[in-house]
Design a protein around this motif. Structure first.
Motif, short mmCIF file in Angstrom:
data_model
loop_
_atom_site.label_atom_id
_atom_site.label_comp_id
_atom_site.label_asym_id
_atom_site.label_seq_id
_atom_site.Cartn_x
_atom_site.Cartn_y
_atom_site.Cartn_z
N THR A 242 0.86 -1.18 0.00
CA THR A 242 0.00 0.00 0.00
C THR A 242 0.90 1.23 0.00
OG1 THR A 242 -1.56 -1.24 1.40
CG2 THR A 242 -1.93 1.13 1.19
N LEU A 243 0.83 1.99 -1.08
CA LEU A 243 1.65 3.20 -1.19
C LEU A 243 0.78 4.40 -0.81
CD1 LEU A 243 4.31 4.57 -2.22
CD2 LEU A 243 3.24 4.65 -4.48
N ILE A 244 1.20 5.12 0.21
CA ILE A 244 0.41 6.28 0.65
C ILE A 244 1.28 7.54 0.63
CG2 ILE A 244 -1.16 4.95 2.11
CD1 ILE A 244 0.55 6.06 4.53
N GLU A 245 0.62 8.69 0.70
CA GLU A 245 1.34 9.96 0.83
C GLU A 245 0.93 10.58 2.16
OE1 GLU A 245 1.46 12.62 -2.47
OE2 GLU A 245 1.17 11.00 -3.92
N LEU A 246 1.91 10.96 2.95
CA LEU A 246 1.60 11.53 4.28
C LEU A 246 0.74 12.80 4.14
CD1 LEU A 246 4.63 11.40 6.75
CD2 LEU A 246 2.57 9.99 6.71
N ARG A 247 0.87 13.49 3.00
CA ARG A 247 0.08 14.73 2.82
C ARG A 247 -1.42 14.43 2.80
NH1 ARG A 247 -0.49 16.35 -2.76
NH2 ARG A 247 0.19 18.43 -2.20
N ASP A 248 -1.80 13.18 2.57
CA ASP A 248 -3.21 12.80 2.62
C ASP A 248 -3.69 12.51 4.04
OD1 ASP A 248 -3.46 13.02 -0.12
OD2 ASP A 248 -2.84 10.95 -0.48
N PHE A 249 -2.77 12.66 5.00
CA PHE A 249 -3.11 12.44 6.42
C PHE A 249 -2.71 13.67 7.23
CE2 PHE A 249 -2.52 8.44 4.34
CZ PHE A 249 -3.45 7.58 4.89
N PRO A 250 -3.30 14.82 6.91
CA PRO A 250 -2.89 16.03 7.63
C PRO A 250 -3.28 15.93 9.11
CG PRO A 250 -4.80 16.48 6.26
CD PRO A 250 -4.40 15.07 5.96
N MET A 251 -2.32 16.17 9.99
CA MET A 251 -2.64 16.08 11.42
C MET A 251 -1.91 17.18 12.17
SD MET A 251 -0.77 12.43 12.14
CE MET A 251 -1.12 11.57 10.63
N PRO A 252 -2.49 17.62 13.27
CA PRO A 252 -1.84 18.69 14.03
C PRO A 252 -0.55 18.19 14.67
CG PRO A 252 -3.73 17.80 15.23
CD PRO A 252 -3.72 17.13 13.89
N LEU A 253 0.28 19.12 15.09
CA LEU A 253 1.46 18.73 15.86
C LEU A 253 1.01 18.00 17.10
CD1 LEU A 253 4.08 21.63 16.05
CD2 LEU A 253 4.35 19.35 15.06
N PHE A 254 1.67 16.90 17.41
CA PHE A 254 1.26 16.12 18.57
C PHE A 254 1.34 16.99 19.83
CE2 PHE A 254 1.75 13.59 22.29
CZ PHE A 254 0.69 12.71 22.14
N ASP A 255 0.26 16.97 20.58
CA ASP A 255 0.16 17.78 21.80
C ASP A 255 -0.63 16.93 22.80
OD1 ASP A 255 -0.90 19.42 23.77
OD2 ASP A 255 -1.38 21.06 22.44
N GLN A 256 0.00 16.63 23.90
CA GLN A 256 -0.64 15.70 24.84
C GLN A 256 -1.92 16.27 25.44
OE1 GLN A 256 2.46 13.97 27.22
NE2 GLN A 256 1.13 12.33 27.92
N ASP A 257 -1.99 17.61 25.54
CA ASP A 257 -3.23 18.22 26.03
C ASP A 257 -4.36 18.03 25.01
OD1 ASP A 257 -2.09 19.08 28.38
OD2 ASP A 257 -1.57 21.06 27.60
N LEU A 258 -4.01 18.21 23.73
CA LEU A 258 -5.00 18.03 22.66
C LEU A 258 -5.49 16.57 22.64
CD1 LEU A 258 -6.35 19.10 19.99
CD2 LEU A 258 -4.30 18.33 18.81
#
Ligand SMILES: Cc1cc2nc3c(=O)[nH]c(=O)nc-3n(C[C@H](O)[C@H](O)[C@H](O)COP(=O)(O)O)c2cc1C
Length: 193
Positions: A38-54
């Motif tokens: 399975t070839l994917i592009e990370l740009r298709d999985f936009p996610m916020p910067l990891f933040d433990q509070d979030l």
């Protein structure tokens, strides 16, 4: 046994990413060797910067859940990693941080990562081809319980290395990248029994 399953992607979000092209070539090699890729592009999985509070307030974002599910359903990883300031990209690390998190109290962290096998590679316009970034990437993935195959490839002068079709201009280089993908498929077939 059924065909080993490999997830292939680059650590770049760039539309014309050299590393995404590189991941696609290695993916083709793994497919030729009998893997289901399975070839994917990370740009298709936009996610916020990891933040433990979030995370505490709203849990994993949908895109991170989708990516983690893909990690869980594949046994191998092909990662082509752009070199940013002699390390891997923030996008790659951020994705790994989200994927590493458990979703329930009884799910240990890194369960979507530990036990996988991987090959790593890089491409860069520079003379070292992103080789320096593969050193910390190898360490990071190893610390997560991922088995890294010893071979890796760095493609220098990336501006001239890829043709308009996305293939490498040098057929020997192209073969080497495909062979790296194939090596992961073979390794998985042997290790999965
Ligand atoms: C913030 C930043 C830092 C970079 N640092 C390096 C570096 O240390 N070594 C290198 O070879 N290239 C470096 N580059 C150039 C990248 O290799 C180049 O942008 C490459 O195209 C990124 O990979 P991609 O084509 O897959 O997006 C850097 C680029 C950026 C934007």
């Amino acid at each position: 046994m059924s065909a080993p399953r490999i997830l292939a992607f680059s650590g770049s979000l760039r539309k014309d990413s050299f590393n995404q092209k590189l991941a696609a070539i290695a993916a083709a090699g793994a497919r030729d060797a009998g893997a289901e890729v399975t070839l994917i592009e990370l740009r298709d999985f936009p996610m916020p910067l990891f933040d433990q509070d979030l995370e505490a307030a709203s849990g994993k974002p949908e895109e991170a859940k989708r990516l983690k599910d893909l990690f869980l359903s594949h046994q191998g990883l092909i990662i082509a990693s752009p070199e940013y300031n002699s390390a891997y990209s923030a996008a790659l690390k951020n994705a790994i941080d989200w994927v590493s998190r458990g979703d329930s109290a009884d799910e240990p962290p890194i369960s979507a990562l530990a036990g996988k096998s991987a090959v790593i590679m890089a491409a860069s316009p520079g003379g070292l081809g992103g080789l320096r970034g593969l050193v910390p990437l190898r360490m990071l993935l190893g610390n997560l319980g991922i088995t890294l195959l010893p071979d890796q490839i760095a493609i220098p002068s990336a501006l001239n290395a890829f043709g308009p079709d996305g293939q490498l201009v040098d057929p020997k280089q192209e073969e080497k990248v495909k062979a790296l993908g194939a090596a992961l498929a073979t390794h998985l077939r042997k290790s999965l029994g």
